[in-house]
Enzyme design. Structure first.
Site, mmCIF file in Angstrom:
data_model
loop_
_atom_site.group_PDB
_atom_site.id
_atom_site.type_symbol
_atom_site.label_atom_id
_atom_site.label_comp_id
_atom_site.label_asym_id
_atom_site.label_seq_id
_atom_site.Cartn_x
_atom_site.Cartn_y
_atom_site.Cartn_z
ATOM 1 N N ARG A 179 0.850 -1.198 0.000
ATOM 2 C CA ARG A 179 0.000 0.000 0.000
ATOM 3 C C ARG A 179 0.889 1.253 0.000
ATOM 4 N NH1 ARG A 179 -0.907 4.858 2.349
ATOM 5 N NH2 ARG A 179 -0.624 4.002 4.417
ATOM 6 N N ASP A 180 1.550 1.542 1.108
ATOM 7 C CA ASP A 180 2.359 2.764 1.145
ATOM 8 C C ASP A 180 3.601 2.620 0.271
ATOM 9 O OD1 ASP A 180 2.353 5.334 1.936
ATOM 10 O OD2 ASP A 180 2.975 5.003 4.002
ATOM 11 N N TYR A 202 -6.079 5.514 11.392
ATOM 12 C CA TYR A 202 -4.880 6.334 11.135
ATOM 13 C C TYR A 202 -5.167 7.774 11.508
ATOM 14 C CZ TYR A 202 -1.885 3.548 7.877
ATOM 15 O OH TYR A 202 -1.024 2.663 7.295
ATOM 16 N N GLU A 218 -3.816 10.841 10.313
ATOM 17 C CA GLU A 218 -2.876 11.401 9.345
ATOM 18 C C GLU A 218 -2.298 12.734 9.841
ATOM 19 O OE1 GLU A 218 -4.469 12.458 5.538
ATOM 20 O OE2 GLU A 218 -2.572 12.084 4.531
ATOM 21 N N HIS A 259 4.065 4.696 12.554
ATOM 22 C CA HIS A 259 4.237 4.641 11.095
ATOM 23 C C HIS A 259 5.235 5.747 10.730
ATOM 24 C CE1 HIS A 259 2.228 4.338 6.932
ATOM 25 N NE2 HIS A 259 2.940 5.443 6.831
HETATM 26 C C1 LIG Z 1 -1.482 7.793 4.745
HETATM 27 C C2 LIG Z 1 -1.355 8.207 3.361
HETATM 28 O O1 LIG Z 1 -0.407 7.846 2.738
HETATM 29 S S1 LIG Z 1 -2.503 9.169 2.678
HETATM 30 C C3 LIG Z 1 -2.690 8.617 1.052
HETATM 31 C C4 LIG Z 1 -3.894 7.810 0.924
HETATM 32 N N1 LIG Z 1 -3.905 7.133 -0.335
HETATM 33 C C5 LIG Z 1 -4.208 7.726 -1.489
HETATM 34 O O2 LIG Z 1 -4.534 8.898 -1.614
HETATM 35 C C6 LIG Z 1 -4.085 6.859 -2.692
HETATM 36 C C7 LIG Z 1 -5.432 6.428 -3.172
HETATM 37 N N2 LIG Z 1 -6.244 7.566 -3.492
HETATM 38 C C8 LIG Z 1 -7.038 7.607 -4.582
HETATM 39 O O3 LIG Z 1 -7.069 6.713 -5.398
HETATM 40 C C9 LIG Z 1 -7.871 8.835 -4.763
HETATM 41 O O4 LIG Z 1 -7.198 9.927 -4.160
HETATM 42 C C10 LIG Z 1 -9.307 8.667 -4.157
HETATM 43 C C11 LIG Z 1 -10.018 7.591 -4.966
HETATM 44 C C12 LIG Z 1 -9.278 8.257 -2.711
HETATM 45 C C13 LIG Z 1 -10.055 9.987 -4.243
HETATM 46 O O5 LIG Z 1 -9.941 10.457 -5.553
HETATM 47 P P1 LIG Z 1 -10.622 11.845 -6.017
HETATM 48 O O6 LIG Z 1 -12.056 11.808 -5.678
HETATM 49 O O7 LIG Z 1 -10.234 12.038 -7.441
HETATM 50 O O8 LIG Z 1 -10.000 12.985 -5.102
HETATM 51 P P2 LIG Z 1 -8.505 13.437 -4.882
HETATM 52 O O9 LIG Z 1 -7.551 12.337 -5.238
HETATM 53 O O10 LIG Z 1 -8.268 14.743 -5.529
HETATM 54 O O11 LIG Z 1 -8.504 13.575 -3.296
HETATM 55 C C14 LIG Z 1 -8.949 14.739 -2.681
HETATM 56 C C15 LIG Z 1 -10.249 14.560 -1.946
HETATM 57 O O12 LIG Z 1 -10.083 13.625 -0.864
HETATM 58 C C16 LIG Z 1 -10.540 14.249 0.346
HETATM 59 N N3 LIG Z 1 -9.888 13.635 1.476
HETATM 60 C C17 LIG Z 1 -8.663 13.853 1.982
HETATM 61 N N4 LIG Z 1 -8.465 13.080 3.052
HETATM 62 C C18 LIG Z 1 -9.577 12.348 3.237
HETATM 63 C C19 LIG Z 1 -9.974 11.384 4.183
HETATM 64 N N5 LIG Z 1 -9.158 11.005 5.155
HETATM 65 N N6 LIG Z 1 -11.212 10.836 4.077
HETATM 66 C C20 LIG Z 1 -12.017 11.222 3.082
HETATM 67 N N7 LIG Z 1 -11.705 12.125 2.151
HETATM 68 C C21 LIG Z 1 -10.498 12.685 2.222
HETATM 69 C C22 LIG Z 1 -10.175 15.713 0.126
HETATM 70 O O13 LIG Z 1 -10.835 16.567 1.011
HETATM 71 C C23 LIG Z 1 -10.616 15.891 -1.315
HETATM 72 O O14 LIG Z 1 -12.013 16.030 -1.363
HETATM 73 P P3 LIG Z 1 -12.723 17.244 -2.210
HETATM 74 O O15 LIG Z 1 -12.351 16.968 -3.617
HETATM 75 O O16 LIG Z 1 -14.158 17.053 -1.896
HETATM 76 O O17 LIG Z 1 -12.122 18.509 -1.678
#
Ligand SMILES: CC(=O)SCCNC(=O)CCNC(=O)[C@H](O)C(C)(C)COP(=O)(O)OP(=O)(O)OC[C@H]1O[C@@H](n2cnc3c(N)ncnc32)[C@H](O)[C@@H]1OP(=O)(O)O
Length: 505
Positions: free
Chosen positions: A14-15, A142, A144, A205
């Site tokens: 994942r990470d 988590y 964050e 982490h």
């Molecule tokens: C611990 C870590 O490493 S954090 C990293 C987590 N992992 C990832 O981000 C990788 C996987 N992520 C993805 O595939 C995509 O980002 C998705 C599917 C989750 C979301 O995709 P998209 O809808 O296109 O949004 P995007 O990637 O721009 O993410 C931003 C959105 O996530 C929201 N967001 C941020 N953190 C969180 C959270 N903890 N829970 C829910 N939503 C969140 C933001 O507020 C933003 O929402 P908005 O567009 O309404 O302002």
């Protein structure tokens, strides 16, 4: 001090996959999931972020099918979002049973990214946890950006933990998301939190932005952390996560009160496999898993090893399924050469050894790389001896490369006095050469070693930028070995390295 067992959670899938340019296929994820849990024996694995893609959904399904059948399902975790149950639906489809819910551990992230108040955030989190419980999904949470939260919005972090510790969750996961912590701060933060919530399980982490992740892991554990998140080869976003192999060695050697189940002797194998799957190279000097970390280069060190292992530390290569090596080059003394001769089963007298040492130093001065497998050639050259009698000669060849046609090779080769001629096509000129060679060896009723690594470089400062060095690693049932060839033409240098190989098997 009373011994205690902690959990190692591997998040390479994942990470680790958040390393720029890295993506595992579904079958690679399944292979690694099995290796991590069954052979390396980490306690838990985080295998994906929910919602990412269809391919990721299938990859997680494959893992959960296997894990459910083998009794590992509670060890397979998926990162989810506070998204009104969308991630939970994804998890259900994927058959996963443990979610690592990503929430905001600093007021800064909560206010500016989610644009919510703590009360709104907590209420949404509560709904997700309740829904998960109804679905039979276990929740870890988590926080964050927790490390910055502790620095800049501690009241919020404690308000959040007061709330979370009342929820039906299994673990709280505390990430140094941006890798900003020092070891002293990590220890102090963990001490404070564990004192305040003695009945909650806390994982650490760590990220490696300041190269402090392993030091931070140590201090988190000393302060009472119950689990760690690590990745193979320290893969991960930016400078990566805390590296699994180094953390394991540090725990085993410096924290006798901490017990872990990870099998040290499998660390190298897993590291190599992850590197092969991702193309993410392991630096030669990466502790435990780098190519050079068990290689003595200086003559005085090699000498000391022969006299009571004076230059050994506790990181013995055998612990990790590896072997100590002695490099050959400018800084070698006769002790390095003796060590390599021993491995090859060769003996030289003092005068011969002196001459061979001088030649190796001379080559090292010209920045040429000398490997153990080059030694027989150097010896026969310097001593004009028949220590290494060449039995295979690549006599002549024609290499063709024309637009619209497959590359081909016609080869004439002498093996123990008998000459063969063959031709073959291939994906490139060297591939065609190898295919022709395979045909010859098939006639001889023999196989060829497997080519496992092929590296080309211009020897730095060789004073002739026209020269190209090809270093090929071969594998037989018994051993891996390396040969090198030097020529102004890249394919010819590879053929020279291959001819050396043919004379070694
Ligand atoms: C611990 C870590 O490493 S954090 C990293 C987590 N992992 C990832 O981000 C990788 C996987 N992520 C993805 O595939 C995509 O980002 C998705 C599917 C989750 C979301 O995709 P998209 O809808 O296109 O949004 P995007 O990637 O721009 O993410 C931003 C959105 O996530 C929201 N967001 C941020 N953190 C969180 C959270 N903890 N829970 C829910 N939503 C969140 C933001 O507020 C933003 O929402 P908005 O567009 O309404 O302002």
């Amino acid at each position: 001090m009373k011994a205690r067992t902690i959990e190692i959670m591997d998040t390479t899938l994942r990470d680790g996959e958040q390393t720029s340019g890295v993506s595992f296929s579904a079958s690679e994820k399944l292979t690694l999931a099995k290796l991590l849990l069954e052979e390396l024996k980490v306690d838990r694995i985080e295998v994906a972020s929910a919602r990412v893609s269809e391919g990721e959904l299938q990859a997680v399904k494959n893992i959960t099918d296997w894990a459910a059948a083998e009794g590992y399902i509670s060890k397979v975790e998926v990162l989810t979002f506070v998204d009104k149950g969308v991630s939970l639906k994804w998890m259900q489809e994927a058959g996963a049973k443990v979610q690592n819910l990503l929430t905001k551990g600093s007021l800064n992230h909560l206010t500016h990214q989610l644009k919510k108040t703590p009360e709104q955030h907590f209420s949404e989190i509560q709904s997700v946890i309740e829904k998960a419980k109804e679905l039979g999904i276990e929740t870890n949470v988590y926080l964050e950006d927790w490390s910055n939260g502790m620095r800049n919005s501690k009241d919020y972090v404690f308000q959040f933990l007061d709330f979370l510790t009342q929820q039906p969750i299994k673990r709280v996961l505390l990430p140094d998301t941006l890798g900003v912590l020092t070891h002293t701060e990590t220890g102090a933060f963990f001490k404070e939190i564990i004192k305040r919530y003695p009945n909650t399980h806390f994982d650490f982490h760590g990220h490696n932005d300041y190269d402090l992740s392993v030091a931070n892991v140590m201090e988190a554990l000393k302060a009472g952390a119950h689990g760690l998140h690590l990745t193979v080869n320290g893969m991960g976003e930016r400078a990566g996560n805390a590296p699994l192999a180094s953390a394991v060695a540090v725990i085993n050697d410096f924290l006798p009160e901490i017990k872990i189940g990870v099998k040290e002797s499998s660390l190298y194998k897993v590291s190599k496999l992850v590197s092969a799957f991702t193309g993410f190279g392991i630096p030669d000097n990466k502790p435990i898993v780098g190519d050079n970390v068990f290689t003595q280069t200086a003559g005085i060190h090699a000498d000391g090893d022969s006299k009571k292992n004076l230059y050994f530390n506790d990181l013995l290569p055998e612990r990790f399924g590896r072997k100590r090596k002695y490099a050959l080059g400018k800084t070698s003394g006769k002790a390095n050469i003796q060590k390599n001769l021993q491995e090859l089963g060769l003996t030289l007298n003092d005068d011969e050894l002196k001459k061979v040492t001088e030649r190796i130093i001379e080559l090292g001065d010209k920045k040429e790389r000398v490997t153990k497998d080059d030694l027989p050639y150097i010896i026969s050259d310097v001593l004009d001896s028949d220590l290494h009698q060449q039995k295979v000669f690549v006599k002549s060849y024609v290499l063709t490369h024309s637009k619209g046609l497959k590359p081909s090779t016609t080869l004439s080769i002498e093996i123990e006095g008998k000459t063969y001629e063959e031709n073959a096509q291939g994906d490139g000129q060297f591939d065609a050469f190898i295919n022709a060679l395979k045909k010859v060896y098939k006639k001889e009723g023999r196989g060829l070693p497997k080519l496992v690594d092929y590296a080309v470089r211009i020897p730095p400062g060789s004073n002739s930028d026209a020269l190209c060095e090809t270093i090929i690693t071969w594998q037989t049932k018994e051993k891996d070995f390396t040969t090198r060839g030097l020529d102004s033409d890249q394919t010819v240098s590879a053929i020279k390295a291959t001819e050396k190989m043919l004379n070694l098997v």
